[in-house]
Design a protein around this motif. Structure first.
Motif, short mmCIF file in Angstrom:
data_model
loop_
_atom_site.label_atom_id
_atom_site.label_comp_id
_atom_site.label_asym_id
_atom_site.label_seq_id
_atom_site.Cartn_x
_atom_site.Cartn_y
_atom_site.Cartn_z
N LYS A 6 0.84 -1.20 0.00
CA LYS A 6 0.00 0.00 0.00
C LYS A 6 0.87 1.25 0.00
O LYS A 6 0.60 2.21 -0.74
N HIS A 7 1.91 1.22 0.83
CA HIS A 7 2.79 2.38 0.94
C HIS A 7 3.59 2.58 -0.35
O HIS A 7 3.75 3.72 -0.83
N HIS B 68 2.97 1.45 -3.48
CA HIS B 68 2.24 1.57 -4.75
C HIS B 68 0.92 2.35 -4.62
O HIS B 68 0.11 2.30 -5.53
N ASN B 69 0.75 3.03 -3.49
CA ASN B 69 -0.50 3.76 -3.26
C ASN B 69 -1.70 2.86 -3.53
O ASN B 69 -2.66 3.24 -4.22
N THR C 201 -5.06 0.84 -3.19
CA THR C 201 -6.39 1.02 -2.59
C THR C 201 -7.27 -0.15 -2.98
O THR C 201 -7.00 -0.84 -3.98
N ARG D 164 -8.43 -0.49 -6.70
CA ARG D 164 -7.49 -0.89 -7.75
C ARG D 164 -7.29 -2.40 -7.80
O ARG D 164 -6.66 -2.91 -8.73
#
Length: 431
Positions: free
Chosen positions: A276-277, A279-280, A282, A285
């Protein structure tokens, strides 16, 4: 050397022979245990047990989290259950059990009653915890997979050894205490997700105080309640494992929870949090997630449709959704009944498949996230690596502040000054 002889030798180990590194870890466990206990005082099960024990009366010699002083065996019961109420305490994967919640309550109760020093209490815990790990490893995976909760079974033997060491039991008295524990130790995994799970920890602690106390008074038992004919191991394990050789303290591999849920899910949480950190990532996605985990966890933390906040703590599917949605898994307050019935969480849970893999250890998580745009993100995490003590201290203090606010630093100050304190001084922190 028989398992019993090994445990008896361990119980009588001179304090000068205890490794400093193991003692340091035991102090981390004390800090973490005190924090978890203070955080659990308002849990319904803790209130029920305090009221139940308070109505019984008896000699007020040992402190209770959020209460006053009660008899030692009663204090051990309440404190074991209270400190495990949030399921946020340490774990040793060698025998898949929580050490502090079953053993520290027994050691503190007896230590307070006897006027022992805080250092003596920590050493007694450490010796008891090492005994618990070694007995748990002999019981092996078959014992756990059969449905026994080793926090309560192997843990009861650890509590007995800790209490017996503080009582100053002779070698023969310790043998009798362990034999009595063999007929007393109990606890089932069917209780997971209910008040019965933390109650198991209280049972272990209470059994330890009782068995050691009875042996001290001259009570007799089977000569070898562990490995003797129809003893505990032979009746509770499919195929007993060899006893680990004496030497290094296996306790030092204890792991601390930094997420308020089943420890079997933590490797997955750490892995997904890193994705998550980086590759952003959510929930929107994600097309699917495939997780490979240790096979034993499938009967523990693979609840597909949790009904309560407690059951969310044992659900890979829900916890994966929490991580990617930014819901803090470290906060016990996040695990609500409303979350268990959240439609978005339920929908995301259908995208996740869980596979047990014998090649994946209990401390590992391996898998991949398939993205809707066609991308693929592999992940892997292993909890086995030991954290440097400075980093571990920092993370435990952050956890404590998140759980109980400024009181966390007050407790850390107490543990840091342990060499000058008594068991009674520690007891005051509970009240």
């Amino acid at each position: 050397m028989t398992l019993l002889a090994q445990i008896l030798d361990l119980a009588a180990m001179p304090e000068g022979n205890i490794p400093a590194s193991a003692r340091s870890m035991a102090r981390f466990s004390l800090f973490d245990w005190l924090v978890c206990g203070r955080a659990g005082v308002d849990e319904p099960l803790a209130v029920i047990l305090r009221n139940y024990i308070g109505a019984e009366g008896g000699l007020p010699v040992a402190s209770v989290f959020g209460g006053t002083q009660v008899p030692a065996r009663a204090a051990a019961l309440v404190n074991g259950a209270t400190s495990h109420a949030l399921d946020y305490d340490d774990t040793h994967f060698g025998h898949v059990g929580h050490l502090s919640v079953g053993i520290y309550p027994a050691a503190l109760a007896v230590g307070e009653a006897l006027g022992a020093s805080a250092s003596e209490l920590v050493d007694a815990f450490l010796i008891g915890a090492e005994a618990s790990v070694r007995i748990g490893m002999v019981l092996g995976a078959g014992h756990y997979n059969r449905g026994f909760h080793q926090t309560a079974t192997a843990g009861a033997f650890g509590a007995t050894v800790a209490a017996g060491r503080l009582y100053g039991l002779t070698r023969d008295q310790m043998r009798m205490a362990i034999g009595l524990c063999a007929t007393r130790a109990s606890g089932l995994k069917s209780q997971f997700g209910t008040m019965g799970k933390p109650y198991n920890a209280g049972i272990a602690a209470s059994n330890g105080v009782e068995c050691a106390g009875l042996a001290r008074a001259g009570f007799t038992s089977a000569d070898d309640g562990l490995m003797g004919a129809q003893g505990f191991v032979l009746t509770h394990a499919d195929v007993p494992h060899p006893s680990p050789p004496p030497g290094a303290f296996l306790f030092e591999d204890v792991k601390y929870k930094l997420h308020a849920c089943c420890h079997g899910t933590h490797a997955m949480i750490e892995a997904l949090a890193a994705l998550k950190h980086a590759h952003n990532l959510t929930p929107e996605r994600v097309a699917s997630i495939h997780l490979r985990t240790g096979t034993r966890w499938l009967s523990v933390c693979d609840i597909k449709a949790p009904r309560t906040g407690l059951e969310v703590k044992f659900s890979y599917n829900w916890l994966a959704g929490m991580v990617l949605a930014g819901i803090p898994t470290a906060s016990d307050r996040a695990y609500t009944d409303a979350l268990a019935h959240d439609d978005l969480m339920a929908d995301f849970a259908t995208k996740i498949t869980i596979e047990g893999d014998a090649a994946v250890t209990d401390m590992q998580a391996v898998g991949q996230v398939q993205l809707k745009d066609g991308g693929n993100l592999p992940f892997a995490y292993d909890l086995a690596a030991r954290l440097p003590h400075t980093l571990l201290e920092n993370r435990l203090r952050v956890k404590a502040t998140g759980l109980i606010g400024a009181e966390g630093e007050q407790i850390w100050a107490v543990v840091a000054a342990l060499d000058n304190l008594s068991a009674g001084d520690l007891g005051k922190r509970l009240r």
